[in-house]
Design a protein around this motif. Structure first.
Motif, mmCIF file in Angstrom:
data_model
loop_
_atom_site.group_PDB
_atom_site.id
_atom_site.type_symbol
_atom_site.label_atom_id
_atom_site.label_comp_id
_atom_site.label_asym_id
_atom_site.label_seq_id
_atom_site.Cartn_x
_atom_site.Cartn_y
_atom_site.Cartn_z
ATOM 1 N N THR A 85 -10.522 -7.019 -4.970
ATOM 2 C CA THR A 85 -9.382 -7.902 -5.214
ATOM 3 C C THR A 85 -8.112 -7.146 -4.867
ATOM 4 N N GLU A 86 -7.085 -7.891 -4.490
ATOM 5 C CA GLU A 86 -5.812 -7.297 -4.104
ATOM 6 C C GLU A 86 -4.769 -7.524 -5.192
ATOM 7 N N HIS A 87 -3.925 -6.501 -5.422
ATOM 8 C CA HIS A 87 -2.899 -6.562 -6.456
ATOM 9 C C HIS A 87 -1.637 -5.867 -5.958
ATOM 10 N N ARG A 88 -0.501 -6.445 -6.259
ATOM 11 C CA ARG A 88 0.776 -5.838 -5.870
ATOM 12 C C ARG A 88 0.970 -4.543 -6.651
ATOM 13 N N ASP A 89 1.348 -3.494 -5.953
ATOM 14 C CA ASP A 89 1.590 -2.184 -6.559
ATOM 15 C C ASP A 89 2.978 -1.725 -6.125
ATOM 16 N N SER A 90 3.895 -1.655 -7.086
ATOM 17 C CA SER A 90 5.261 -1.227 -6.766
ATOM 18 C C SER A 90 5.588 0.131 -7.400
ATOM 19 N N SER A 91 4.552 0.938 -7.642
ATOM 20 C CA SER A 91 4.757 2.261 -8.225
ATOM 21 C C SER A 91 5.326 3.229 -7.183
ATOM 22 N N TYR A 92 5.939 4.284 -7.655
ATOM 23 C CA TYR A 92 6.476 5.368 -6.820
ATOM 24 C C TYR A 92 7.511 4.884 -5.805
ATOM 25 N N GLY A 93 8.225 3.813 -6.128
ATOM 26 C CA GLY A 93 9.287 3.318 -5.267
ATOM 27 C C GLY A 93 8.799 2.681 -3.972
ATOM 28 N N MET A 94 7.519 2.323 -3.910
ATOM 29 C CA MET A 94 6.940 1.684 -2.726
ATOM 30 C C MET A 94 6.346 0.345 -3.120
ATOM 31 N N VAL A 95 6.172 -0.527 -2.157
ATOM 32 C CA VAL A 95 5.427 -1.755 -2.380
ATOM 33 C C VAL A 95 4.174 -1.672 -1.525
ATOM 34 N N ARG A 96 3.030 -1.667 -2.198
ATOM 35 C CA ARG A 96 1.740 -1.554 -1.526
ATOM 36 C C ARG A 96 0.791 -2.593 -2.100
ATOM 37 N N THR A 97 -0.363 -2.721 -1.471
ATOM 38 C CA THR A 97 -1.401 -3.609 -1.983
ATOM 39 C C THR A 97 -2.538 -2.754 -2.521
ATOM 40 N N GLU A 98 -2.697 -2.790 -3.840
ATOM 41 C CA GLU A 98 -3.772 -2.046 -4.497
ATOM 42 C C GLU A 98 -5.078 -2.813 -4.332
ATOM 43 N N ILE A 99 -6.172 -2.071 -4.217
ATOM 44 C CA ILE A 99 -7.512 -2.645 -4.128
ATOM 45 C C ILE A 99 -8.286 -2.233 -5.373
ATOM 46 N N ARG A 100 -8.913 -3.246 -6.005
ATOM 47 C CA ARG A 100 -9.771 -3.000 -7.171
ATOM 48 C C ARG A 100 -11.143 -3.607 -6.935
#
Length: 135
Positions: A85-100
């Motif tokens: 599944t994909e989840h928005r990840d805005s940690s560390y001053g970046m916007v990425r797509t987390e995978i779980r």
């Protein structure tokens, strides 16, 4: 990691800690990242299946693995659409797509739009989040 009632695999924190090594727990349950070029599988290209370390769900097949030069195992697609599944990840001053993991919610890594054909995707996955099953 907040509990998600929609997940197929539900375990207590104590159960996760009993099952996983400290490094596996840090990565999959606390959204950690292994250092580049240090985890298992980043430089392994044997034929087989990569499964979730938390619930054994099939995630990636070796036919979709490629050397991205980033120091983490990289794949251009998951084994099935519901594997991750994909989840928005805005940690560390970046916007990425987390995978779980689609079944237990384990943090696996991130997906980026800089992979090879046919998908153009690069699933950049922590090796400690997976178990390899040789063909």
């Amino acid at each position: 990691m907040a509990e998600d009632k929609t997940l197929k695999v539900q375990k207590s924190d104590a159960e996760w800690r009993d099952q996983l090594t400290p490094e596996q727990y840090r990565i999959t349950r606390e959204h950690g990242t292994e250092r580049a070029f240090t985890g298992p599988y980043w430089d392994k290209f044997e034929r087989g299946l990569y499964r979730c370390v938390g619930c054994d769900k099939p995630l990636f097949v070796s036919d979709t693995k490629f050397d991205a030069g980033c120091g983490w195992p990289s794949y251009f697609k998951a084994v099935t659409p519901d594997a991750v599944t994909e989840h928005r990840d805005s940690s560390y001053g970046m916007v990425r797509t987390e995978i779980r993991c689609g079944d237990c919610g384990a943090h696996l890594g991130h997906v980026f739009p800089d992979g090879p054909p046919p998908t153009g995707l690069r699933y950049c996955i922590n090796g400690h989040a997976m178990v390899f099953e040789p063909e």
